[in-house]
Design a protein around this motif. Structure first.
Motif, PDB file in Angstrom:
ATOM      1  N   ASP A 106       0.824  -1.211   0.000  1.00 37.44           N
ATOM      2  CA  ASP A 106       0.000   0.000   0.000  1.00 37.44           C
ATOM      3  C   ASP A 106       0.858   1.261   0.000  1.00 37.44           C
ATOM      4  OD1 ASP A 106      -2.398  -1.461   0.199  1.00 37.44           O
ATOM      5  OD2 ASP A 106      -2.287  -1.495   2.380  1.00 37.44           O
ATOM      6  N   GLY A 108       4.320   2.891  -1.697  1.00 38.69           N
ATOM      7  CA  GLY A 108       5.333   2.710  -2.744  1.00 38.69           C
ATOM      8  C   GLY A 108       6.681   2.437  -2.112  1.00 38.69           C
ATOM      9  N   LYS A 111      12.923   4.937  -0.733  1.00 38.55           N
ATOM     10  CA  LYS A 111      14.370   5.050  -0.986  1.00 38.55           C
ATOM     11  C   LYS A 111      14.982   5.917   0.109  1.00 38.55           C
ATOM     12  CE  LYS A 111      15.085   3.472  -5.404  1.00 38.55           C
ATOM     13  NZ  LYS A 111      14.305   2.296  -4.961  1.00 38.55           N
ATOM     14  N   LEU A 113      18.173   7.814   0.867  1.00 42.41           N
ATOM     15  CA  LEU A 113      19.337   8.231   0.088  1.00 42.41           C
ATOM     16  C   LEU A 113      20.533   8.602   0.956  1.00 42.41           C
ATOM     17  CD1 LEU A 113      17.301  10.393  -2.449  1.00 42.41           C
ATOM     18  CD2 LEU A 113      18.105   8.042  -2.744  1.00 42.41           C
ATOM     19  N   SER A 123      15.278  -1.232  10.062  1.00 44.53           N
ATOM     20  CA  SER A 123      13.874  -1.205   9.639  1.00 44.53           C
ATOM     21  C   SER A 123      13.508   0.180   9.125  1.00 44.53           C
ATOM     22  CB  SER A 123      12.961  -1.571  10.804  1.00 44.53           C
ATOM     23  OG  SER A 123      13.024  -0.577  11.797  1.00 44.53           O
ATOM     24  N   GLU A 125       9.977   2.348   8.911  1.00 47.46           N
ATOM     25  CA  GLU A 125       8.563   2.342   9.272  1.00 47.46           C
ATOM     26  C   GLU A 125       7.917   3.672   8.951  1.00 47.46           C
ATOM     27  OE1 GLU A 125       8.068   0.311  13.319  1.00 47.46           O
ATOM     28  OE2 GLU A 125      10.227   0.686  13.187  1.00 47.46           O
ATOM     29  N   LEU A 127       4.592   6.110   9.407  1.00 49.73           N
ATOM     30  CA  LEU A 127       3.383   6.378  10.186  1.00 49.73           C
ATOM     31  C   LEU A 127       2.627   7.499   9.481  1.00 49.73           C
ATOM     32  CD1 LEU A 127       1.772   5.801  12.802  1.00 49.73           C
ATOM     33  CD2 LEU A 127       3.052   7.665  13.851  1.00 49.73           C
TER      34      LEU A 127
ATOM     35  N   PHE B  91      16.304   9.179  11.245  1.00 54.73           N
ATOM     36  CA  PHE B  91      17.044   7.981  11.604  1.00 54.73           C
ATOM     37  C   PHE B  91      16.963   7.884  13.119  1.00 54.73           C
ATOM     38  CE2 PHE B  91      20.149   8.485   7.853  1.00 54.73           C
ATOM     39  CZ  PHE B  91      19.703   7.333   7.212  1.00 54.73           C
ATOM     40  N   ASP B 101      18.250  13.844  11.736  1.00 56.37           N
ATOM     41  CA  ASP B 101      17.311  14.265  10.706  1.00 56.37           C
ATOM     42  C   ASP B 101      17.593  13.631   9.354  1.00 56.37           C
ATOM     43  OD1 ASP B 101      15.638  15.825  12.181  1.00 56.37           O
ATOM     44  OD2 ASP B 101      16.499  17.741  11.557  1.00 56.37           O
ATOM     45  N   LEU B 102      16.517  13.327   8.700  1.00 51.29           N
ATOM     46  CA  LEU B 102      16.548  12.884   7.310  1.00 51.29           C
ATOM     47  C   LEU B 102      15.712  13.904   6.555  1.00 51.29           C
ATOM     48  CD1 LEU B 102      15.739   9.069   7.103  1.00 51.29           C
ATOM     49  CD2 LEU B 102      17.474  10.301   5.808  1.00 51.29           C
ATOM     50  N   ASP B 106      16.097  13.469   1.326  1.00 53.05           N
ATOM     51  CA  ASP B 106      16.906  12.257   1.559  1.00 53.05           C
ATOM     52  C   ASP B 106      16.062  10.991   1.428  1.00 53.05           C
ATOM     53  OD1 ASP B 106      19.207  13.729   2.205  1.00 53.05           O
ATOM     54  OD2 ASP B 106      18.648  13.856   4.313  1.00 53.05           O
ATOM     55  N   VAL B 107      14.775  11.193   1.334  1.00 51.00           N
ATOM     56  CA  VAL B 107      13.854  10.054   1.227  1.00 51.00           C
ATOM     57  C   VAL B 107      13.058  10.238  -0.053  1.00 51.00           C
ATOM     58  CG1 VAL B 107      11.901   8.875   2.292  1.00 51.00           C
ATOM     59  CG2 VAL B 107      13.668   9.906   3.731  1.00 51.00           C
ATOM     60  N   GLY B 108      13.049   9.223  -0.892  1.00 53.94           N
ATOM     61  CA  GLY B 108      12.282   9.331  -2.129  1.00 53.94           C
ATOM     62  C   GLY B 108      10.830   9.645  -1.821  1.00 53.94           C
ATOM     63  N   ILE B 110       6.983   9.408  -1.169  1.00 58.55           N
ATOM     64  CA  ILE B 110       6.234   8.297  -0.596  1.00 58.55           C
ATOM     65  C   ILE B 110       4.801   8.321  -1.098  1.00 58.55           C
ATOM     66  CG2 ILE B 110       5.423   7.284   1.564  1.00 58.55           C
ATOM     67  CD1 ILE B 110       7.955   8.676   2.800  1.00 58.55           C
ATOM     68  N   LYS B 111       4.418   7.220  -1.691  1.00 59.07           N
ATOM     69  CA  LYS B 111       3.060   7.093  -2.240  1.00 59.07           C
ATOM     70  C   LYS B 111       2.227   6.273  -1.266  1.00 59.07           C
ATOM     71  CE  LYS B 111       3.322   8.466  -6.758  1.00 59.07           C
ATOM     72  NZ  LYS B 111       3.920   9.705  -6.194  1.00 59.07           N
ATOM     73  N   ILE B 112       1.129   6.845  -0.819  1.00 59.83           N
ATOM     74  CA  ILE B 112       0.208   6.089   0.024  1.00 59.83           C
ATOM     75  C   ILE B 112      -0.972   5.691  -0.856  1.00 59.83           C
ATOM     76  CG2 ILE B 112      -1.185   6.104   2.127  1.00 59.83           C
ATOM     77  CD1 ILE B 112       1.816   6.506   2.626  1.00 59.83           C
ATOM     78  N   LEU B 113      -1.076   4.398  -1.142  1.00 63.15           N
ATOM     79  CA  LEU B 113      -2.052   3.937  -2.131  1.00 63.15           C
ATOM     80  C   LEU B 113      -3.407   3.614  -1.514  1.00 63.15           C
ATOM     81  CD1 LEU B 113       0.476   1.677  -4.045  1.00 63.15           C
ATOM     82  CD2 LEU B 113      -0.249   4.002  -4.641  1.00 63.15           C
ATOM     83  N   VAL B 124       2.961  12.343   7.052  1.00 64.89           N
ATOM     84  CA  VAL B 124       3.586  11.069   6.705  1.00 64.89           C
ATOM     85  C   VAL B 124       4.995  11.112   7.275  1.00 64.89           C
ATOM     86  CG1 VAL B 124       4.402   9.575   4.855  1.00 64.89           C
ATOM     87  CG2 VAL B 124       2.255  10.837   4.575  1.00 64.89           C
ATOM     88  N   GLU B 125       5.252  10.251   8.235  1.00 68.49           N
ATOM     89  CA  GLU B 125       6.556  10.285   8.890  1.00 68.49           C
ATOM     90  C   GLU B 125       7.257   8.942   8.773  1.00 68.49           C
ATOM     91  OE1 GLU B 125       6.201  12.502  12.859  1.00 68.49           O
ATOM     92  OE2 GLU B 125       4.123  12.079  12.287  1.00 68.49           O
ATOM     93  N   VAL B 126       8.514   8.993   8.421  1.00 70.68           N
ATOM     94  CA  VAL B 126       9.304   7.775   8.267  1.00 70.68           C
ATOM     95  C   VAL B 126      10.325   7.712   9.397  1.00 70.68           C
ATOM     96  CG1 VAL B 126      10.859   6.470   6.776  1.00 70.68           C
ATOM     97  CG2 VAL B 126       9.032   7.866   5.760  1.00 70.68           C
ATOM     98  N   LEU B 127      10.390   6.557  10.026  1.00 66.56           N
ATOM     99  CA  LEU B 127      11.414   6.320  11.048  1.00 66.56           C
ATOM    100  C   LEU B 127      12.290   5.173  10.572  1.00 66.56           C
ATOM    101  CD1 LEU B 127      12.431   7.025  13.921  1.00 66.56           C
ATOM    102  CD2 LEU B 127      10.958   5.189  14.763  1.00 66.56           C
ATOM    103  N   VAL B 128      13.568   5.461  10.413  1.00 69.80           N
ATOM    104  CA  VAL B 128      14.515   4.446   9.947  1.00 69.80           C
ATOM    105  C   VAL B 128      15.400   4.059  11.120  1.00 69.80           C
ATOM    106  CG1 VAL B 128      16.355   3.924   8.313  1.00 69.80           C
ATOM    107  CG2 VAL B 128      14.513   5.484   7.648  1.00 69.80           C
TER     108      VAL B 128
END
Ligand SMILES: [Mn+2]
Ligand SMILES: [Mn+2]
Ligand SMILES: [Zn+2]
Ligand SMILES: [Zn+2]
Lengths: 132, 132
Positions: A106, A108, A111, A113, A123, A125, A127, B91, B101-102, B106-108, B110-113, B124-128
């Motif tokens: 769900d 995409g 990446k 970078l 990982s 993740e 949210l 990160f 910080d990213l 730095d992050v391609g 993000i598609k939420i389908l 939309v938050e990414v945790l790496v």
DNA sequence: CACTTTTTTTAGAATCATTATAAAGTAGAA
DNA sequence: TTCTACTTTATAATGATTCTAAAAAAAGTG
């Protein structure tokens, strides 16, 4: 009993309490999200009897360490766990305060970078916060 | 004083305490991540005197509500805040327990389908998570 | 089976981040 | 200055999580 092996493989003895916790957590059609308090209540209702909080905390943390459960990073006073340990993401409905699974498909491909010297990615993740 | 306007615009009276908190939070070259305890200690060191925890909590939450600060969703016993309120990701170094910080770039993308009826996406938050 | 040793469960206490309370202080208006 | 509403503060309350130590259960031994 179907969870004896699972527990043994994790170095946990199959006690009555742990088997009940397994049943509530893993003997379900669908995976789900829960807090320790949710889990404790569900057990209390099913058994007409409780399992002590200390045991529930200990067992949940053991399962988490073994990878049978995941913690979901979210801002809440309680810790949220997930019985879905596959690689997936979440919607968080701010109004209802409810988590909803977002399958990896769900979202995409993501990446990353930027690289940090000497560290590797464990990982990724996502949210997604929702509001009305 | 440069923060009087910022506070007034937020409906907060520019008190001595709030101005000091503004100075520590916003009068910096770089943005940063902090806990309430971090902030309290930084103030204590700079003032040789403390601002009560209740005031720090109240002010930080007021700033968060106004969008001058963001909370970072992460599993920790303390709440992490960010003075970088731009759209960005993180990160989390599991070994050092440190946030990095990213930038959005730095992050391609993000598609939420998946869509949820009647709900709209707020963030939309990414945790790496990183490990050695 | 006894008996001992190790592991587990449990109730309750301790911890600690956060929130609530209510009294004393302060800012802004008149 | 005086009045009033807002703010700060010390302190208490709350609540999730962790710790403790004693009782219970399981495993090991012969
Ligand atoms: Mn944990
Ligand atoms: Mn908050
Ligand atoms: Zn999930
Ligand atoms: Zn940040």
């Amino acid at each position: 009993m179907k969870y004896i092996e699972k527990l043994r493989n994790s170095g946990l003895r199959p006690t009555k309490q742990r088997l009940k916790i397994c049943e509530v957590l893993f003997d379900t059609e669908k995976t789900f999200h829960f807090t320790i308090n949710d889990l404790s209540n569900k057990i209390k209702k099913q058994l007409n009897n409780k399992i002590s909080l200390a045991t529930i905390y200990n067992t949940v943390h053991a399962f988490e360490k073994k990878g049978y459960l995941k913690q979901i990073p979210i801002n809440s006073n309680q810790t949220y766990f997930d019985t879905n340990v596959s690689d997936h993401h979440h919607f968080y409905d701010l109004n209802e305060q409810k988590l909803i699974d977002l399958e990896n498909s769900d979202v995409g491909p993501i990446k990353i970078l930027k690289k940090i010297e000497g560290k590797k990615i464990k990982s990724v993740e996502v949210l997604v916060k929702l509001e009305d």
